[in-house]
Scaffold this motif. Structure first.
Motif, PDB file in Angstrom:
ATOM      1  N   ARG A  83      40.825  39.262  37.959  1.00  0.00           N
ATOM      2  CA  ARG A  83      39.896  38.154  38.204  1.00  0.00           C
ATOM      3  C   ARG A  83      38.832  38.089  37.116  1.00  0.00           C
ATOM      4  NH1 ARG A  83      39.330  38.103  44.813  1.00  0.00           N
ATOM      5  NH2 ARG A  83      41.427  37.325  45.171  1.00  0.00           N
ATOM      6  N   SER A 301      19.531  40.295  32.008  1.00  0.00           N
ATOM      7  CA  SER A 301      20.814  39.600  32.070  1.00  0.00           C
ATOM      8  C   SER A 301      21.399  39.334  30.687  1.00  0.00           C
ATOM      9  CB  SER A 301      20.644  38.271  32.804  1.00  0.00           C
ATOM     10  OG  SER A 301      19.761  37.429  32.091  1.00  0.00           O
ATOM     11  N   GLY A 339      26.746  29.795  37.663  1.00  0.00           N
ATOM     12  CA  GLY A 339      27.670  30.863  38.039  1.00  0.00           C
ATOM     13  C   GLY A 339      28.889  30.267  38.710  1.00  0.00           C
ATOM     14  N   ILE A 342      31.815  31.316  44.264  1.00  0.00           N
ATOM     15  CA  ILE A 342      32.731  32.274  44.883  1.00  0.00           C
ATOM     16  C   ILE A 342      32.366  32.512  46.342  1.00  0.00           C
ATOM     17  CG2 ILE A 342      33.510  33.467  42.811  1.00  0.00           C
ATOM     18  CD1 ILE A 342      31.355  35.519  43.236  1.00  0.00           C
ATOM     19  N   PHE A 349      36.453  32.264  39.951  1.00  0.00           N
ATOM     20  CA  PHE A 349      36.022  33.541  39.376  1.00  0.00           C
ATOM     21  C   PHE A 349      35.733  33.436  37.887  1.00  0.00           C
ATOM     22  CE2 PHE A 349      38.649  34.713  43.041  1.00  0.00           C
ATOM     23  CZ  PHE A 349      37.710  35.426  43.752  1.00  0.00           C
ATOM     24  N   ALA A 547      21.538  27.851  41.001  1.00  0.00           N
ATOM     25  CA  ALA A 547      20.656  28.162  42.125  1.00  0.00           C
ATOM     26  C   ALA A 547      19.856  26.903  42.453  1.00  0.00           C
ATOM     27  CB  ALA A 547      19.723  29.300  41.750  1.00  0.00           C
TER      28      ALA A 547
ATOM     29  N   ASN B 252      36.031  41.268  44.422  1.00  0.00           N
ATOM     30  CA  ASN B 252      35.260  40.247  45.124  1.00  0.00           C
ATOM     31  C   ASN B 252      33.749  40.315  44.921  1.00  0.00           C
ATOM     32  OD1 ASN B 252      37.378  38.857  46.954  1.00  0.00           O
ATOM     33  ND2 ASN B 252      37.775  41.038  47.187  1.00  0.00           N
ATOM     34  N   HIS B 254      31.685  42.451  42.747  1.00  0.00           N
ATOM     35  CA  HIS B 254      30.944  42.835  41.541  1.00  0.00           C
ATOM     36  C   HIS B 254      30.466  41.630  40.747  1.00  0.00           C
ATOM     37  CE1 HIS B 254      33.409  41.939  37.958  1.00  0.00           C
ATOM     38  NE2 HIS B 254      34.337  41.791  38.867  1.00  0.00           N
ATOM     39  N   PHE B 255      31.042  40.451  40.977  1.00  0.00           N
ATOM     40  CA  PHE B 255      30.615  39.260  40.228  1.00  0.00           C
ATOM     41  C   PHE B 255      29.113  39.035  40.393  1.00  0.00           C
ATOM     42  CE2 PHE B 255      35.064  38.646  41.214  1.00  0.00           C
ATOM     43  CZ  PHE B 255      35.584  38.307  39.977  1.00  0.00           C
ATOM     44  N   CYS B 256      28.603  39.362  41.584  1.00  0.00           N
ATOM     45  CA  CYS B 256      27.163  39.203  41.803  1.00  0.00           C
ATOM     46  C   CYS B 256      26.450  40.555  41.858  1.00  0.00           C
ATOM     47  CB  CYS B 256      26.912  38.452  43.110  1.00  0.00           C
ATOM     48  SG  CYS B 256      27.569  36.790  43.072  1.00  0.00           S
ATOM     49  N   ASP B 259      28.762  45.720  38.304  1.00  0.00           N
ATOM     50  CA  ASP B 259      29.683  46.840  38.155  1.00  0.00           C
ATOM     51  C   ASP B 259      29.059  48.123  38.638  1.00  0.00           C
ATOM     52  OD1 ASP B 259      31.827  45.835  35.741  1.00  0.00           O
ATOM     53  OD2 ASP B 259      29.976  44.748  36.052  1.00  0.00           O
ATOM     54  N   ARG B 264      23.339  43.075  39.248  1.00  0.00           N
ATOM     55  CA  ARG B 264      23.322  42.386  37.958  1.00  0.00           C
ATOM     56  C   ARG B 264      24.747  42.086  37.505  1.00  0.00           C
ATOM     57  NH1 ARG B 264      19.805  45.765  34.881  1.00  0.00           N
ATOM     58  NH2 ARG B 264      17.974  46.133  36.152  1.00  0.00           N
ATOM     59  N   LEU B 266      28.142  39.492  36.734  1.00  0.00           N
ATOM     60  CA  LEU B 266      28.384  38.416  35.774  1.00  0.00           C
ATOM     61  C   LEU B 266      27.626  37.142  36.117  1.00  0.00           C
ATOM     62  CD1 LEU B 266      32.226  38.180  35.132  1.00  0.00           C
ATOM     63  CD2 LEU B 266      30.414  38.231  33.430  1.00  0.00           C
ATOM     64  N   HIS B 267      27.622  36.780  37.387  1.00  0.00           N
ATOM     65  CA  HIS B 267      27.014  35.510  37.788  1.00  0.00           C
ATOM     66  C   HIS B 267      25.562  35.682  38.229  1.00  0.00           C
ATOM     67  CE1 HIS B 267      30.935  33.963  37.377  1.00  0.00           C
ATOM     68  NE2 HIS B 267      31.415  34.303  38.550  1.00  0.00           N
ATOM     69  N   PHE B 269      22.754  36.174  36.890  1.00  0.00           N
ATOM     70  CA  PHE B 269      21.649  35.509  36.191  1.00  0.00           C
ATOM     71  C   PHE B 269      21.469  34.080  36.648  1.00  0.00           C
ATOM     72  CE2 PHE B 269      23.279  32.499  32.968  1.00  0.00           C
ATOM     73  CZ  PHE B 269      24.627  32.623  33.243  1.00  0.00           C
ATOM     74  N   PHE B 271      21.399  33.109  39.696  1.00  0.00           N
ATOM     75  CA  PHE B 271      20.846  33.022  41.039  1.00  0.00           C
ATOM     76  C   PHE B 271      19.370  33.381  41.093  1.00  0.00           C
ATOM     77  CE2 PHE B 271      25.434  33.860  41.905  1.00  0.00           C
ATOM     78  CZ  PHE B 271      25.703  32.555  42.247  1.00  0.00           C
ATOM     79  N   MET B 314      25.497  34.467  49.585  1.00  0.00           N
ATOM     80  CA  MET B 314      26.427  35.487  50.033  1.00  0.00           C
ATOM     81  C   MET B 314      27.512  34.834  50.871  1.00  0.00           C
ATOM     82  SD  MET B 314      26.802  38.922  50.548  1.00  0.00           S
ATOM     83  CE  MET B 314      27.421  40.053  51.788  1.00  0.00           C
TER      84      MET B 314
END
Lengths: 592, 345
Positions: A83, A301, A339, A342, A349, A547, B252, B254-256, B259, B264, B266-267, B269, B271, B314
């Motif tokens: 993904r 970020s 973003g 998801i 993704f 957002a 599912n 880790h995107f928000c 890792d 922090r 990938l996505h 920033f 939010f 979420m």
């Protein structure tokens, strides 16, 4: 006697000069021997093998932190891999992108000394690879832990090559610290602009460098789709080392190439000087503030800092439909971070649109928004779409996440059905009635009580207005609102969309306040942005989402702002006089 | 005493130079990093060091006959605090909060300078000197203040009145009050009595002690114990389920949440506010597993009305995951952060 000494001194000097001269020549000869090497490179030695302790300790780090994406055997096939786009690195072949070494060679790695500029893999782990899911591990893993895990990866997971094998490996190192950058003068930029055409950079990276040249036909060594870098978003450069506006990073990538990708090294067919001109030019394209200073980057970020207020400026008369008009060019722009959606199916993704630049102006009756975003392809759906525009629960397949299988994101990447590129904005209706902390939900409003006003533009030229009452409720059309709104401008050019839409400001009297947002001056109006990349198979809820931002109509300065401060200042003068007289009286009293 | 003070003075001077360098940008601004999860402690420790350093500097200066007036000490220390709060602490603190801290520290400084009559007289001496204006210098100062203060105050009030936009602060309830029970995939779970069915030892028995002894170690890096590798082929029970939970997390979540589970991804920033940071001791470490189960299953959209503000995207994970998968993800989150879930007893 004196003469003799001076003679001797003369001889001595001549000899000295001779030695320098000879050594100079021999230096020159050594240089000639190196001529087989590309300009700016020097031969280096292979680093010694890390100790067994380091490797063993690194295994522990790897299986706690890295295995989840890079996989048990380091083949870049961990549970998270399918993904992600770009995909996690497959270490097995020893192919690494960001290096100081010549094209095709292994990167620099020495388990002993993390000297800046001499340890490529250490720097990759330290700074991460912006624009991908690889985070910066600085502050999370200690320096030693980073060296340990790299010892494990380079000795155990790189399987087809060996970092210490003198027979098969060599290190030809770019001497980046010794090469002095050429200042980015106008002349240098002009040469750079010519060189990117001459060296055919634009064939892949596009005429304006937005990565739109050969965007959908490129593959990496493993057959996965890959796209040319967008030079306007230097913070997403994989090799930016958290210092995106540093021209040296571009010089390095251009000199060494990106192993495993179609990006070659240009070291053999360009001089060092040419490479600086190109690096300067590419660097100059990255987005900047209006006055030319770099955007400030959020260290948390590694993306430009975001301000959540989109302020709209007042203009006289009709709003211009020309983005080059002063009305628009003078306005400050705001970056809207996007973003992937998801939250609900179908999820996105790998959103291709990660920011939108917004401007807004208003006059007495209307408010207009200019959207500008980078999209490598202009996508317009062929034929009629199989669902009505108001439909929300549409059937766009969510992909099967198994590597290699037909239908995984990695396989599908370039192979989606093409839908329309689109953008939309959602503003809260009855935002004045919302109790202070309440906002409608991000996606298409909460319910009948707190609906949202949605305006959506699609690449087929349509501009539609909807009412949204929940993330899974079909939109409702709004009567005659589309007629009173207007698409002022839309154009896709060299990888960038520019769209201007205009809509009524609304007011409580003339507009249906149950459906339309009333844009009141000086108030914060909750606003959300959505974007779809048609070539990514984006449709319905498969989209990029922002957002909550706030649209703010800048009110003119009130008269009071000029009067009260003067009155206050005068009051302060009186107060000062009072204090001084009091003090003076006290002293007099004391004296007496 | 003198040796101790000179050490403190050196620390203080070095600290000031470093802070100034980092603020102005001569030294890279990440030379001394704020360590994730330990920031409040670190800030307090740094400030303590600075106070010790200043004490040392002040002592050394008076020992060398260059005593620094109390008046300026107070003012400079206050200015230092304001600068520290504005430039050192990241992510930035909103102005309103900084103003509060500033006021409190101002009061504290006043208490310090007015601790006894003598100190207080010393402190106000320079002010009185300017008011009395007996020398040429103080006369000049008095006139300068007379002119500058009204102009400054007028300017501030103009600035305050000109319309401008400020980012509204986005708040989020971190621990909204949970319901007594929650219904997921047709089954009702009572939050007080439910247990994570995967917190089991290799024999398959619920065993909190066993699972707690196999989580990652606290401290820099938060690494697994060398003997507790969930990727071990022979891993059974708890560790096997941790691996399965991790697989779900990295497909599912880790995107928000990132890792490294620090919010922090990938996505992230995009939010506002950014996603929850599980490595922060204030999040999952404070909660029961069943609370997380409820939040994960129902997502931002399932927040109760009292859970305002709803600033959460979420997902309601029951739409995407099975009950078993949700429990395994929770297991993984506690394993990876090295925290124990709270229990009811």
């Amino acid at each position: 006697m004196k003469n003799l000494i001076s003679l001797k001194a003369g001889k001595f000097l001549t000899t000295a000069f001779g030695i320098i001269l000879v050594s100079g020549i021999s230096g020159g000869m050594a240089f000639a021997a190196d001529a087989a090497l590309p300009a700016g490179f020097k031969k280096g030695d292979l680093a010694p093998e890390p100790s067994a302790d380091m490797i063993e300790a690194g295994k522990r780090v790897y299986f706690t932190k890295c295995v989840w994406c890079h996989g048990v055997d380091g083949a870049g096939d961990g549970p998270g891999a399918d993904r992600l786009w770009p995909r996690p690195r497959n270490f097995n072949q020893g192919t690494f992108k960001i290096r100081h070494t010549a094209s095709g060679e292994l990167p620099l790695f020495d388990a002993k000394k993390p000297v800046p500029g001499q340890n490529d893999l250490f720097e990759t782990v330290t700074h991460g690879l912006p624009g991908s899911a690889m985070p910066s591990w600085e502050g999370i893993l200690t320096e030693e832990q980073r060296l340990q895990v790299l010892s494990f990866v380079t000795t155990q997971l790189v399987k087809d090559r060996k970092f210490t094998d003198k027979q098969s490996e060599s290190q030809t190192i770019l001497q980046l610290n010794d090469l002095k950058p050429i200042p980015a003068s106008e002349e240098s930029l002009k040469k750079g602009a010519e060189l990117i055409v001459e060296k055919k950079c634009i064939e892949c990276h596009g005429v304006e460098g937005r990565g739109d040249g050969n965007a959908f036909n490129l593959k990496d060594d493993w057959g996965f789709s890959i796209q040319p870098a967008n030079w306007h978003k230097c913070w997403n450069f994989r090799g930016s080392r958290q210092d995106p506006y540093n021209v040296k990073n571009i010089f390095r990538t251009f000199s060494t190439g990106v192993n495993g990708t179609p990006m070659p090294s240009f070291a053999d067919n360009s001089t060092v000087e040419e490479r600086w001109h190109i690096a300067n030019f590419v660097n100059s394209l990255c987005e900047r503030e209006a006055d030319g200073t770099p955007l400030s980057i959020d260290p948390l970020s590694d993306k430009p800092k975001v301000n959540f207020v989109l302020s709209s400026g007042v203009v006289e008369g009709e709003i211009s439909a020309d983005p080059e008009n002063e009305m628009w060019t003078k306005r400050a722009r705001r970056i809207i971070a996007m973003g992937g959606q998801i939250t609900h199916k179908p999820r996105n993704f790998v959103n291709r649109i990660d920011d939108i630049w917004m401007k807004s102006v208003y006059n007495e009756t209307h408010i207009a928004f200019m959207f500008q975003w980078d999209d490598r392809t202009k996508s317009v759906a062929e034929g009629k779409l199989p669902w009505p525009p108001t439909s929300v629960n549409i059937d766009v397949k969510e992909q099967d996440p198994k590597t290699g299988e037909e239908g995984s994101i990695a396989m599908h990447q370039n192979n989606y059905t093409v839908y329309n590129d689109a953008v939309a904005m959602e503003t809260a209706v009855k935002w004045k009635d919302l109790p202070a902390p309440i906002k409608p939900r991000y996606l298409f409003g909460s319910n009948e009580q707190f609906p949202v006003d949605i305006m959506k533009w699609e690449a087929d030229g349509s501009l539609r207005a909807f009412k949204g009452t929940g993330w899974d409720k079909d939109f409702e059309e709004r009567d005659n609102y589309e007629e009173s709104s207007k698409l002022l401008f839309s154009e896709w050019k060299n990888g960038r969309w520019t769209v201007i839409i205009q809509r009524p400001m609304g007011n409580k009297k003339d507009q249906d306040y149950d459906e339309d947002t009333f844009f009141e001056m000086g108030q914060y109006i909750p606003t959300v942005f959505f974007a779809w990349d048609g070539h990514n198979g984006d449709a319905g809820r498969k989209m990029a989402v922002s957002a909550f931002y706030y649209t703010f109509l800048e009110p003119p300065t009130p008269k009071e702002a000029y009067i009260y401060p003067v009155v206050i200042a005068f009051g302060v003068v009186l107060l000062e006089g009072w204090i001084l007289t009091r003090r003076a009286n006290k002293r007099k009293a004391k004296k007496a | 005493m003198k040796a101790l003070m000179s050490v403190a003075a050196i620390i203080g001077a070095a600290g000031i130079l470093l802070l100034a360098g980092m603020t102005v940008g001569i030294v890279p601004s990440n030379t001394v990093r704020l360590i994730e999860g330990y920031m409040p402690v670190q800030v307090i420790a740094e400030l303590t060091l600075f106070v010790a350093g200043f004490t040392g500097i002040s002592y050394m200066m008076s020992a060398m006959g260059m005593a620094f007036p109390r008046f300026w000490q107070g003012i400079l220390f206050w200015a230092f605090l304001l600068i520290y709060l504005k430039f050192r602490v990241y992510p930035p603190i909103p102005f309103s909060v900084r103003a509060m801290y500033g006021t409190i520290s101002l009061v504290a400084i006043f208490m310090w300078v007015s601790a006894n009559e003598e100190d207080w007289n010393k402190f106000k001496q320079p002010i009185m000197n300017v008011l009395d204006a007996k020398t040429g210098g103080t006369k000049f100062l008095r006139i300068a203040y007379l002119v500058i203060i009204p102009i400054l105050i007028g300017g501030f009030s103009y600035n305050a009145m000109v319309p401008k936009s400020e980012e509204p602060i986005e708040l989020r309830t971190v621990h909204p009050a949970p319901p007594a029970s929650t219904k997921v995939h047709g089954k009702t779970y009572t939050l007080q009595t439910s247990q994570n069915p995967y917190r089991v030892n290799p024999e398959g028995k619920y065993d909190q002690e066993y699972s707690n002894s196999n989580i990652v170690e606290q401290g820099m890096g938060r690494l697994m114990k060398p003997t507790s590798n969930p990727w071990d082929k022979d891993a059974q029970g708890y560790l096997k389920y941790v691996r399965e939970g991790g697989e779900i997390f990295y497909q599912n979540c880790h995107f928000c949440h990132g890792d490294n589970l620090n919010g922090r991804g990938l996505h992230a920033f995009a939010f506002n506010p950014i996603p929850a940071n599980f490595t922060d001791p204030g999040t999952i470490a404070q909660l029961q597993e069943t609370f997380i189960f409820w939040r994960v299953s129902k997502g931002g959209i399932g927040l109760p009305n009292e859970g305002f503000p709803w600033a959460s995207v979420m997902p309601p994970w029951e739409q995407h995951l099975t009950v078993d998968e949700i429990w395994k993800v929770i297991l993984f989150e506690y394993w990876h952060t090295g925290y124990y879930p709270r229990t009811w007893d």
